[in-house]
Design a protein around this motif. Structure first.
Motif, PDB file in Angstrom:
ATOM      1  N   VAL A   1       0.840  -1.205   0.000  1.00 45.27           N
ATOM      2  CA  VAL A   1       0.000   0.000   0.000  1.00 45.27           C
ATOM      3  C   VAL A   1       0.874   1.253   0.000  1.00 45.27           C
ATOM      4  O   VAL A   1       0.568   2.236  -0.705  1.00 45.27           O
ATOM      5  N   ALA A   2       1.986   1.236   0.759  1.00 51.37           N
ATOM      6  CA  ALA A   2       2.889   2.392   0.782  1.00 51.37           C
ATOM      7  C   ALA A   2       3.448   2.663  -0.614  1.00 51.37           C
ATOM      8  O   ALA A   2       3.525   3.822  -1.052  1.00 51.37           O
ATOM      9  N   ALA A   3       3.850   1.602  -1.315  1.00 54.83           N
ATOM     10  CA  ALA A   3       4.375   1.768  -2.671  1.00 54.83           C
ATOM     11  C   ALA A   3       3.277   2.305  -3.596  1.00 54.83           C
ATOM     12  O   ALA A   3       3.543   3.128  -4.484  1.00 54.83           O
TER      13      ALA A   3
ATOM     14  N   GLU B   1       0.055  -2.880 -11.223  1.00 54.84           N
ATOM     15  CA  GLU B   1       0.245  -1.502 -11.684  1.00 54.84           C
ATOM     16  C   GLU B   1       1.517  -0.872 -11.118  1.00 54.84           C
ATOM     17  O   GLU B   1       1.775   0.312 -11.318  1.00 54.84           O
ATOM     18  N   LEU B   2       2.286  -1.661 -10.374  1.00 59.27           N
ATOM     19  CA  LEU B   2       3.495  -1.140  -9.714  1.00 59.27           C
ATOM     20  C   LEU B   2       4.738  -1.834 -10.231  1.00 59.27           C
ATOM     21  O   LEU B   2       4.666  -2.775 -11.025  1.00 59.27           O
ATOM     22  N   ASP B   3       5.854  -1.385  -9.729  1.00 59.04           N
ATOM     23  CA  ASP B   3       7.138  -2.047  -9.905  1.00 59.04           C
ATOM     24  C   ASP B   3       7.325  -2.949  -8.677  1.00 59.04           C
ATOM     25  O   ASP B   3       7.294  -2.482  -7.541  1.00 59.04           O
ATOM     26  N   LEU B   4       7.497  -4.256  -8.899  1.00 54.13           N
ATOM     27  CA  LEU B   4       7.633  -5.182  -7.766  1.00 54.13           C
ATOM     28  C   LEU B   4       8.782  -4.803  -6.843  1.00 54.13           C
ATOM     29  O   LEU B   4       8.763  -5.109  -5.647  1.00 54.13           O
ATOM     30  N   CYS B   5       9.800  -4.164  -7.378  1.00 59.14           N
ATOM     31  CA  CYS B   5      10.948  -3.797  -6.552  1.00 59.14           C
ATOM     32  C   CYS B   5      10.632  -2.626  -5.633  1.00 59.14           C
ATOM     33  O   CYS B   5      11.301  -2.444  -4.612  1.00 59.14           O
ATOM     34  N   LYS B   6       9.605  -1.866  -5.993  1.00 56.02           N
ATOM     35  CA  LYS B   6       9.311  -0.642  -5.255  1.00 56.02           C
ATOM     36  C   LYS B   6       8.911  -0.921  -3.819  1.00 56.02           C
ATOM     37  O   LYS B   6       9.441  -0.321  -2.882  1.00 56.02           O
ATOM     38  N   PHE B   7       7.983  -1.852  -3.605  1.00 56.75           N
ATOM     39  CA  PHE B   7       7.516  -2.058  -2.247  1.00 56.75           C
ATOM     40  C   PHE B   7       8.575  -2.771  -1.402  1.00 56.75           C
ATOM     41  O   PHE B   7       8.666  -2.553  -0.195  1.00 56.75           O
TER      42      PHE B   7
ATOM     43  N   ALA C   1       3.084   7.681   4.671  1.00 56.80           N
ATOM     44  CA  ALA C   1       2.949   6.956   5.936  1.00 56.80           C
ATOM     45  C   ALA C   1       1.595   7.226   6.575  1.00 56.80           C
ATOM     46  O   ALA C   1       0.948   6.311   7.118  1.00 56.80           O
ATOM     47  N   GLN C   2       1.142   8.463   6.507  1.00 61.01           N
ATOM     48  CA  GLN C   2      -0.155   8.800   7.083  1.00 61.01           C
ATOM     49  C   GLN C   2      -1.285   8.069   6.360  1.00 61.01           C
ATOM     50  O   GLN C   2      -2.258   7.633   6.990  1.00 61.01           O
TER      51      GLN C   2
END
Length: 723
Positions: A406-408, A482-488, A575-576
């Motif tokens: 979720v953060a990513a 929809e993300l880059d797996l490395c990002k999270f 973070a919030q």
């Protein structure tokens, strides 16, 4: 003895005899060549580890010693020691020739062996032994000494008498002499045998200790009480004979028994007053850090002989509450031996470790419920195999890892209220995901893969916010598409979560693959997970875990400790936003029964095999990882295992780990900060979806938007049935 006297006489009394004969001349030359300066190192003292309120955690030592000054020694003790060991102490210059010749006559004319060493010589002898032990030299005890050894001791005694006053020598003697296997010095001995200070020793007690010095094992009141009593009475006779006590005092003392009150100082983390696994963690931090010595041997010597006062971050109130909750949940006496339970808490914004508890007994004895391995920490410090932490290295974190996805998601500019397709279940062979940190920048699966949600239900379109609250795997995977797996993984790593079993010489990220979006991709220690969630609690500020506040030696030397090390690794609003989602877990998800009346957030987690379960609970002032799992067989389910006297047919993170956390938190109201979490900006939350329209009174024909597609196959190797 006669040979010794001949050499001594030649060396001390008749230097003019050098011209009279070769034998005398040789004796003088030999005596002159002996060393005349006593090398004295610092006496070994126990080190003590303290909690943040000054309460004792544990004492570590090779020699239990408590140095004191001579005015802190009972006059009875001084009288007893002088009467039995060296009544002419204040009259001779280190060597008592009268005593030597008297000993010769006594030994020749009686069947009793009498020694002739003065207290100064005994002090020299003990200093030599102590120095050799510290430096790894050869240790020669009394029964093994040659004439040369005795002469060396005599010459050094004469030198010491020139350097130190009589009182200084006697003080040193009282602090160095052994009274039992690990008890050295009169203060430690007084506390050990009678639980009184040396200044308060009675005549009988002082006589007993003075008698023990001659043979700490042979005259041990523990091992040989009758022999010890006879020796004590011999000392009392000597005190009477030398006029140091009256007949009345003598008779009263002889009439008493040993009257021991044995009060041992438990040694090491096995004997810890509290938090033995935290004690072990602190011990390893010191032994691994070259700030406390250039070599492992130097660090070990400082820790066990250096008289350190180590003040730590541990909060005893929180620690005791956590340990009580663990004991009520999975007491080792009512829990199968392979089931472990631990809690570790860190303070957001500082990294201070406030709690480190677990359900096993800290002892090397091989028995069910015993272990010296720490469930809460990595196997090695910073992945360096030369820096052992005695940790298991962590466990599969399950769905507790989803907040980092979720953060990513939020960091990429997307919102919590974005709606995603949670109905997609099967990913065909060859399906790829973006993965910039991998060769080719893509991750591909070779076989079809069908992950399932917890309970094999809730395959629906919903928001990211609801997806985390309900812990829906298909929504998490929709985010990953929809993300880059490395990002999270990079965000989790920056937040403090890493591979707890790394032995490569550095910390490592967990594995990069699609299942890791909701399973972690490896094993993370509870401490690293608590650190990661503390980063959320501190609005994206990651602080390295800290256990040491200060390290000081008894001589006043202050040693450096790792400074607070914090870095903003995540945008505050990101973070919030995560905190909004993890609070929703507590009000609408798996944590709904874990609310404690103050603002908290959390996430449950269960791995595929139900062998590892978690609850991550946090407020603005306390981040806690509560873990319970099979620590001996990672892929063996906990179902039908005895846990706290109960059997559970099916286990997840909300069933045991979560309630145990709640038990802990409810014991310490007001002991931690729990302010409302700051609200994120609107662009993080996004537009909430319109409420669903009421269903028609009768179903529309040929319409079944929520029906399972029937494609429920999966590869059997990774069920990903995480809560």
């Amino acid at each position: 003895m006669s040979t010794l006297c001949g050499v001594l006489a030649a060396g001390l009394l008749v230097p003019a005899a050098a011209a009279a004969g070769t034998a005398a001349s040789g004796s003088i030359q030999f005596f002159d060549q002996l060393p005349s300066e006593l090398k004295r190192g610092a006496l070994a003292e126990p080190s003590r580890i303290y909690a943040n309120d000054g309460s004792l955690i544990a004492t570590l030592y090779e020699e239990n010693r408590q140095p004191i000054t001579l005015d802190e020694v009972s006059p009875h003790m001084i009288d007893a020691m002088l009467a039995i060991e060296d009544d002419r102490y204040y009259e001779h210059g280190g060597v008592d020739l009268q005593g030597i010749f008297s000993a010769i006559i006594s030994n020749v004319t009686s069947d009793r062996t009498r020694g002739a060493s003065t207290i100064t010589q005994q002090y020299v002898n003990n200093v030599i032994i102590d120095t050799n032990l510290q430096e790894g030299g050869e240790v020669v005890f009394s029964g093994q000494k040659t004439v040369g050894d005795k002469l060396r001791e005599i010459k050094l005694a004469i030198a010491v008498e020139k350097e130190l006053s009589k009182d200084e020598i006697l003080e040193g003697y009282f602090n160095i002499v052994p009274f039992s296997g690990t008890t050295f010095g009169v203060q430690a001995a007084s506390k050990y045998f009678f639980n009184v200070d040396a200044k308060d020793l009675s005549i009988a007690q002082a006589a007993l200790l003075a008698g023990v010095v001659n043979g700490p094992t042979f005259y041990s009141p523990e091992l040989n009480p009758e022999r010890s009593l006879a020796r004590r009475n011999l000392v009392l006779d000597a005190m009477l004979d030398k006029g140091r006590i009256t007949q009345e005092e003598h008779d009263a003392a002889v009439a008493t028994g040993l009257e021991l009150n044995l009060t041992p100082v438990l040694n090491g983390c096995v004997g810890a007053e509290q938090a033995p696994y935290f004690c072990d963690y602190v011990k390893q931090l010191v032994l691994n850090d070259d700030r406390y010595g250039a070599t492992p041997e130097d660090r070990n010597k400082l820790l066990y002989r250096g008289g350190l006062s180590i003040t730590t971050t541990l909060n005893p109130t929180l620690q005791n509450a956590a340990q009580a909750a663990i004991n009520e949940t999975a007491n080792p006496d009512t829990t199968d031996a392979e089931i472990g339970h631990s809690m570790v808490s860190v303070e957001p914004g500082t990294g201070k470790i406030l709690v480190m508890a677990q359900n096993t007994r800290y002892t090397p004895e091989l028995a069910p419920g015993n272990s010296v391995q720490n469930f809460n920490v990595d196997a090695y410090q910073d992945g360096d195999p030369n820096k052992i932490l005695n940790g298991l290295g962590g466990f599969q974190p399950g769905s507790t890892y989803k907040p980092f996805t979720v953060a990513a998601w939020l960091d990429s500019g997307k919102t919590l209220n974005a709606q995603l397709n949670g109905q997609k279940r099967t990913y065909p062979a060859g399906h790829t995901w973006n993965a910039s940190c991998l060769p080719g920048g893509r991750y591909a699966i070779l076989d079809p893969w069908t992950p399932i949600n917890y309970g094999d239900t809730n395959y629906r379109n919903t928001t990211v916010l609801d997806g985390l609250a309900q812990s829906l795997n298909t929504i998490t995977l929709a985010e990953a598409n929809e993300l880059d797996l490395c990002k999270f993984q990079q965000m989790a790593f920056a937040s403090g979560v890493h591979n707890g079993k790394s032995a490569s010489g550095e910390r490592e990220m967990l594995a990069v693959n699609p299942p890791s979006t909701f399973g972690g991709g490896g094993d993370a220690s509870p401490l690293s997970m608590a650190t990661g969630f503390a980063t959320f609690a501190a609005d994206g500020l990651m602080c390295e875990p800290r256990a040491l506040e200060s390290v000081k030696s008894s001589d006043g030397t202050e040693y450096p400790v790792p400074e607070q090390d914090c870095e903003q690794v995540m945008r505050k609003e990101v973070a919030q936003g995560v905190n909004v989602a993890t609070q929703r877990v507590m009000t609408n998800g798996s944590g709904i029964n874990l609310q404690v009346g103050v603002p908290t957030a959390g996430k449950t987690g269960t791995n595929d095999y139900r062998s590892q379960t978690w609850f991550m609970g946090y407020s603005t002032g306390l981040s806690t990882a509560s873990w319970i799992g099979n620590w001996k067989a990672n892929n063996t389910t906990m179902s039908e295992k005895l846990i706290g006297g109960r059997y559970y047919p099916e286990i997840d993170g909300s069933l045991i780990a979560g309630p145990s956390w709640k038990n802990f938190i409810q014991r310490v109201p007001g002991q931690y900060r729990a302010d409302p979490f700051p609200a994120p900006p609107a662009n993080i939350v996004g537009q909430a979806p319109a409420p669903a329209r009421p269903a028609p009174s009768s179903p529309a024909p040929n319409r079944d938007n929520n029906r399972d597609s029937g494609n429920s196959g999966n590869n059997g190797n990774n069920r990903n049935n995480d809560d």
